[in-house]
Write a protein that holds these residues in place. Structure first.
Motif, PDB file in Angstrom:
ATOM      1  N   CYS A 604       0.643  -1.131  -0.004  1.00 12.24           N
ATOM      2  CA  CYS A 604      -0.058  -0.194   0.082  1.00 12.24           C
ATOM      3  C   CYS A 604       0.755   1.290  -0.183  1.00 12.24           C
ATOM      4  O   CYS A 604       0.662   2.183  -0.766  1.00 12.24           O
ATOM      5  CB  CYS A 604      -0.846  -0.262   1.222  1.00 12.24           C
ATOM      6  SG  CYS A 604      -2.091  -1.397   1.442  1.00 12.24           S
ATOM      7  N   ALA A 605       1.902   1.149   0.926  1.00 12.01           N
ATOM      8  CA  ALA A 605       2.671   2.386   0.722  1.00 12.01           C
ATOM      9  C   ALA A 605       3.675   2.765  -0.408  1.00 12.01           C
ATOM     10  O   ALA A 605       3.785   3.720  -0.758  1.00 12.01           O
ATOM     11  CB  ALA A 605       3.795   2.272   2.042  1.00 12.01           C
ATOM     12  N   ARG A 606       3.848   1.486  -1.188  1.00  6.85           N
ATOM     13  CA  ARG A 606       4.535   1.766  -2.218  1.00  6.85           C
ATOM     14  C   ARG A 606       3.587   2.336  -3.478  1.00  6.85           C
ATOM     15  O   ARG A 606       4.161   3.087  -4.249  1.00  6.85           O
ATOM     16  CB  ARG A 606       5.447   0.513  -2.692  1.00  6.85           C
ATOM     17  CG  ARG A 606       6.543   0.042  -1.717  1.00  6.85           C
ATOM     18  CD  ARG A 606       7.256  -1.169  -2.364  1.00  6.85           C
ATOM     19  NE  ARG A 606       8.441  -1.236  -1.449  1.00  6.85           N
ATOM     20  CZ  ARG A 606       8.723  -2.257  -0.769  1.00  6.85           C
ATOM     21  NH1 ARG A 606       7.829  -2.970  -0.702  1.00  6.85           N
ATOM     22  NH2 ARG A 606       9.709  -2.199   0.043  1.00  6.85           N
ATOM     23  N   LEU A 607       2.483   1.610  -3.359  1.00  5.04           N
ATOM     24  CA  LEU A 607       1.591   2.054  -4.344  1.00  5.04           C
ATOM     25  C   LEU A 607       1.225   3.695  -4.109  1.00  5.04           C
ATOM     26  O   LEU A 607       0.840   4.712  -5.120  1.00  5.04           O
ATOM     27  CB  LEU A 607       0.093   1.500  -4.441  1.00  5.04           C
ATOM     28  CG  LEU A 607      -1.017   1.699  -5.145  1.00  5.04           C
ATOM     29  CD1 LEU A 607      -0.829   1.770  -6.745  1.00  5.04           C
ATOM     30  CD2 LEU A 607      -2.171   1.003  -4.962  1.00  5.04           C
ATOM     31  N   GLN A 623       7.519   8.530   6.353  1.00 11.27           N
ATOM     32  CA  GLN A 623       7.259   9.807   5.629  1.00 11.27           C
ATOM     33  C   GLN A 623       5.490   9.869   5.572  1.00 11.27           C
ATOM     34  O   GLN A 623       4.921  10.976   5.916  1.00 11.27           O
ATOM     35  CB  GLN A 623       7.568   9.637   4.212  1.00 11.27           C
ATOM     36  CG  GLN A 623       7.069  10.546   3.413  1.00 11.27           C
ATOM     37  CD  GLN A 623       7.484  10.326   1.819  1.00 11.27           C
ATOM     38  OE1 GLN A 623       8.160   9.491   1.632  1.00 11.27           O
ATOM     39  NE2 GLN A 623       6.400  10.878   0.874  1.00 11.27           N
ATOM     40  N   LEU A 624       4.895   8.492   5.636  1.00 11.10           N
ATOM     41  CA  LEU A 624       3.453   8.679   5.530  1.00 11.10           C
ATOM     42  C   LEU A 624       2.750   8.637   7.086  1.00 11.10           C
ATOM     43  O   LEU A 624       1.669   8.690   7.344  1.00 11.10           O
ATOM     44  CB  LEU A 624       3.027   7.281   4.915  1.00 11.10           C
ATOM     45  CG  LEU A 624       3.221   7.002   3.382  1.00 11.10           C
ATOM     46  CD1 LEU A 624       2.951   5.585   3.084  1.00 11.10           C
ATOM     47  CD2 LEU A 624       2.338   8.087   2.719  1.00 11.10           C
ATOM     48  N   HIS A 625       3.737   8.453   8.098  1.00 10.08           N
ATOM     49  CA  HIS A 625       3.181   8.240   9.377  1.00 10.08           C
ATOM     50  C   HIS A 625       2.325   7.280   9.867  1.00 10.08           C
ATOM     51  O   HIS A 625       1.317   7.194  10.408  1.00 10.08           O
ATOM     52  CB  HIS A 625       2.365   9.790  10.016  1.00 10.08           C
ATOM     53  CG  HIS A 625       3.328  10.996   9.803  1.00 10.08           C
ATOM     54  ND1 HIS A 625       4.228  11.419  10.595  1.00 10.08           N
ATOM     55  CD2 HIS A 625       3.457  11.965   8.899  1.00 10.08           C
ATOM     56  CE1 HIS A 625       4.892  12.433  10.263  1.00 10.08           C
ATOM     57  NE2 HIS A 625       4.125  13.060   9.168  1.00 10.08           N
ATOM     58  N   ARG A 632       0.729  -1.480  15.507  1.00  9.11           N
ATOM     59  CA  ARG A 632      -0.570  -1.309  15.490  1.00  9.11           C
ATOM     60  C   ARG A 632      -1.473  -2.041  16.192  1.00  9.11           C
ATOM     61  O   ARG A 632      -2.502  -1.682  16.881  1.00  9.11           O
ATOM     62  CB  ARG A 632      -1.293  -1.103  14.004  1.00  9.11           C
ATOM     63  CG  ARG A 632      -0.863  -0.265  13.088  1.00  9.11           C
ATOM     64  CD  ARG A 632      -1.110  -0.447  11.569  1.00  9.11           C
ATOM     65  NE  ARG A 632      -2.598   0.135  11.245  1.00  9.11           N
ATOM     66  CZ  ARG A 632      -2.707   1.184  11.031  1.00  9.11           C
ATOM     67  NH1 ARG A 632      -1.811   2.118  10.652  1.00  9.11           N
ATOM     68  NH2 ARG A 632      -4.066   1.728  10.892  1.00  9.11           N
ATOM     69  N   VAL A 633      -0.916  -3.211  16.156  1.00  9.05           N
ATOM     70  CA  VAL A 633      -1.678  -4.343  17.234  1.00  9.05           C
ATOM     71  C   VAL A 633      -1.240  -3.939  18.662  1.00  9.05           C
ATOM     72  O   VAL A 633      -2.338  -3.922  19.405  1.00  9.05           O
ATOM     73  CB  VAL A 633      -0.841  -5.620  17.112  1.00  9.05           C
ATOM     74  CG1 VAL A 633      -1.553  -6.611  18.024  1.00  9.05           C
ATOM     75  CG2 VAL A 633      -1.033  -6.151  15.823  1.00  9.05           C
ATOM     76  N   HIS A 634      -0.290  -3.461  19.082  1.00  8.84           N
ATOM     77  CA  HIS A 634       0.049  -3.025  20.441  1.00  8.84           C
ATOM     78  C   HIS A 634      -0.455  -1.703  20.871  1.00  8.84           C
ATOM     79  O   HIS A 634      -1.200  -1.448  21.901  1.00  8.84           O
ATOM     80  CB  HIS A 634       1.287  -2.846  20.674  1.00  8.84           C
ATOM     81  CG  HIS A 634       2.458  -4.140  20.722  1.00  8.84           C
ATOM     82  ND1 HIS A 634       2.167  -5.203  21.441  1.00  8.84           N
ATOM     83  CD2 HIS A 634       3.426  -4.473  19.763  1.00  8.84           C
ATOM     84  CE1 HIS A 634       2.994  -5.909  21.257  1.00  8.84           C
ATOM     85  NE2 HIS A 634       3.815  -5.868  20.164  1.00  8.84           N
TER      86      HIS A 634
END
Length: 684
Positions: A604-607, A623-625, A632-634
């Motif tokens: 997703c980040a590369r797209l 860069q995308l934060h 994200r699980v934690h």
């Protein structure tokens, strides 16, 4: 050059589309202002809700007939290019005109003119597509469900719909829905109906509904989503736009209903729309569809007002079942699954075996008995007076018909069930199931959790205590007996059992299950998450990765015509939401499974950043934060713990937390530390 232009024309040619005739009102930007200017509240000294509703509807209908009468026009049956506007059509006609002129004269000047026009046309098409999708994303940015459904309808294959092409097809669906409910009720033996059911003595918690003020009603209407119902006199969008003028009349109807305890007959008519339960089901079978009720928009306003006051009383007196997570604030499928998986994992760590039983009901909402529901509202909830009379009026003399497109069946009475698609339907169903908690909690050693009509039972035991499984049989027999007396039926075809035990003990556990052994599965899908015997969630991760990449390939088709911010919104709607769904359960995932999910986020980040597959991913995520999947699980776990400590999470989540109290004074005494649970502990 001739060949190239000819090919372009052939590719761009649009055959005459299939058209259909529709009859509707043409609403534009000035309709709301014109309607408000023409609306004069009808004067009436009668406080009867039916009379007020009839006057309001007739007055609104007469105004609409004047400012925007119903017109019949021909429209395309399908619009494959919704961004193709009038400006593009005009430019296209001009290109055709110059092309014909060039073919006639073969002059170079006409050829150059045609080239310029084609360049302008192609540029205009690209701009129109970009503008269309940009507006689509920006308008649905605050509503992920609408955005998902809209984008999915464009980039994904169309989902099969009910094949209704005539009034006879609507009648067939109507007969099927009615016969299905009658079949379930007729299968109940008279002996089951004669069994006495426990009825507690509940103090009165609500005897009347309080009238609402105009500011409260205005705030409520503005917060409601627009919906479409063939029974609406005013379309919901126009209703909300013109509410400043019609608000006092609507307020009179709502308060007259609340005070008198009577629901207008117009509010109790529903149009049923058959909705496919799952895309994988056969759309040619009536059993593959669920009846969704479409009610007038104004009736939903009244239900919202009642639901708000009833929910406040239920919360204040703690009426709900503690382990019911369906349709409740701060409760979700994630909190339900988190509690169940935590219990199973804790017992597994203690060396116990566990058996998880998933039960499902047949047409649960549609078989609810109105007489029993009113009794439970009185005895189990504590309603009385005009409040109970209001629900009696709400349930009586209801009717429905099946309608799709321009076809509509006859109308039949609704003598059983609560409407699916209504505001109060889910809440009433939860209250209908209240006696079930006393039956389930009476079996010590068996834990349970409910999510609407989905029932989960699980029992844990030591390897030498296989005899405890007999208690599971007794519990299931009691559930079936109670459900039979409540006109509910277990769908045994959908009953699934998962054995969580070491491989060498699984055959012994299966033999101890007796007749239930035929329902055991190697894995079960539980509220959207696939559980396996070892609770590794490997099967769930495989399915999640596969579906995410499928959607990612479709989204890539839109990337050239979306801005970066809009593309990020679409990625979060389709992909991030999937990665985050119930990710608090992912603490048990192996490093390999977490890496597979991380690969999806990396793609997703590369797209989004248009980077190559060889680009190092850590700088892109910074860069995308974007937090990596593991963090994200934690983060989700920390959020749930914070909410539980501050009373914003279900009580069954808060029960899992034990504050740490040191035996002597320490510097860490005021840091709100928690005790780490090492042993299985029965929280019930």
């Amino acid at each position: 050059m001739r060949q190239k232009l000819g090919t372009s024309r052939n590719l761009d040619r649009q055959w005459p589309p299939v058209r259909r005739m529709v009859s509707s009102r043409f609403l534009n930007e000035s309709t709301a202002s014109n309607f408000s200017a023409a609306f004069d509240p009808p004067c009436s000294s009668d406080n009867d809700p039916d009379c007020l509703t009839s006057q309001f509807n007739e007055h609104c209908l007469s105004i609409l007939d004047n400012i925007c009468p119903v017109r019949t026009r021909s429209v395309p049956a399908v619009n494959p290019t919704p961004w193709f506007n009038d400006s593009l059509r005009s430019l296209k006609r001009q290109c055709r005109k110059i092309e014909r002129l060039w073919k006639k004269t073969h002059l170079h000047v006409h050829l150059l003119h045609l080239k310029d026009l084609l360049t302008s046309f192609n540029s205009a098409v690209r701009d129109a597509r970009v503008s269309y999708f940009s507006n689509l994303v920006s308008q649905s940015k605050g509503n992920p469900k609408v955005l998902f459904n809209t984008i999915s309808s464009i980039v994904s294959p169309a989902s099969p719909t009910a094949s209704i092409h005539s009034v006879a097809d609507c009648e067939n669906f109507l007969s099927f829905f009615v016969d299905k409910v009658n079949k379930v009720r007729s299968s109940i033996s008279p002996s089951a109906l004669s069994l006495p059911l426990p009825t507690p003595t509940r103090p009165i918690i609500l005897d009347s509904f309080a009238p609402v003020s105009l500011p409260e009603l205005t705030k409520l209407v503005n917060s409601m989503k627009t919906s479409a119902c063939p029974l609406d006199i005013l379309p919901s969008s126009l209703f909300k736009s013109a509410f400043q003028s019609i608000g006092p009349s609507v307020l009179s109807i709502i308060n007259a209903s609340l005070v008198s305890g009577q629901v207008p007959a117009y509010f109790k008519n529903a149009v049923i729309h058959p909705l496919l339960k799952k895309p994988s089901l056969d759309p040619s079978l009536h059993s593959s569809f669920r009846p969704i009720s479409k009610l007038p928009f104004i009736s939903k306003i009244l239900e919202k007002v009642v639901a708000k006051q009833l929910t406040a009383a239920l919360d204040e007196h703690n009426i709900y079942d503690s382990f019911q997570s369906g349709f409740r604030r701060a409760h979700s499928t994630e909190t339900a699954l988190l509690r169940v998986s935590n219990d199973l994992l804790t017992h597994s760590d203690a060396g116990d075996c566990s058996v998880l039983v998933l039960l499902d009901l047949t047409a649960a909402f549609d078989t609810v008995d109105h007489h029993l529901l009113l009794e439970r509202l009185r005895d189990w909830v504590g309603l009385s007076g005009s409040a109970l009379e209001w629900f009696s009026s709400y349930l009586s003399e209801r009717s429905f018909s099946v309608a799709v497109s321009k076809f509509r069946s006859s109308t039949t009475s609704l003598t059983h069930g609560v409407p699916q698609g209504s505001v109060l339907g889910p809440l009433l169903f939860l209250l209908y199931l209240l006696p079930l908690q006393h039956i389930l909690s009476s079996f010590k050693g068996i834990s349970y959790h409910l999510y609407a009509d989905d029932i989960q039972l699980y029992i844990s035991f030591k390897p030498h205590e296989m005899s405890k499984l007999q208690l599971l049989h007794t519990c299931l027999d009691s559930i079936k007996t109670w459900m039979a007396g409540s006109f509910l039926q277990l769908n045994e075809d959908k009953t699934e059992i998962l054995i969580c035990a070491p491989d060498k003990l699984v055959p012994k556990v299966r033999d101890s299950l007796g007749q239930l052994a035929s329902h055991t599965k190697p894995s079960v899908r539980n509220l959207g998450v696939t559980f396996d015997p070892a609770l590794t969630l490997d099967s769930h991760v495989s399915s999640l990765v596969r579906s995410s990449f499928l959607h990612l390939r479709n989204i890539a088709k839109l990337s050239p015509i979306l801005s970066r911010s809009e593309l990020e919104t679409v990625l979060h709607t389709f992909i991030s939401s999937r990665l985050d769904y119930c990710n608090s359960l992912f603490t048990c995932l192996s490093r390999t499974s977490l890496n597979r999910l991380q690969v999806v986020q990396n793609a997703c980040a590369r797209l989004l950043t248009k980077s190559s597959k060889h680009t190092h991913i850590t700088p892109l995520l910074l860069q995308l934060h974007w937090l990596p999947v593991n963090f994200r699980v934690h983060f989700k776990i920390l959020v749930l713990v914070y909410r539980a400590l501050h009373g914003q999470a279900p009580s069954y989540i808060g029960d899992l937390l034990s504050p740490y109290t040191p035996s002597r004074s320490l510097r860490s005494s005021d840091q709100s530390l928690l005790v780490v649970q090492h042993q299985a502990k029965d929280q019930r």
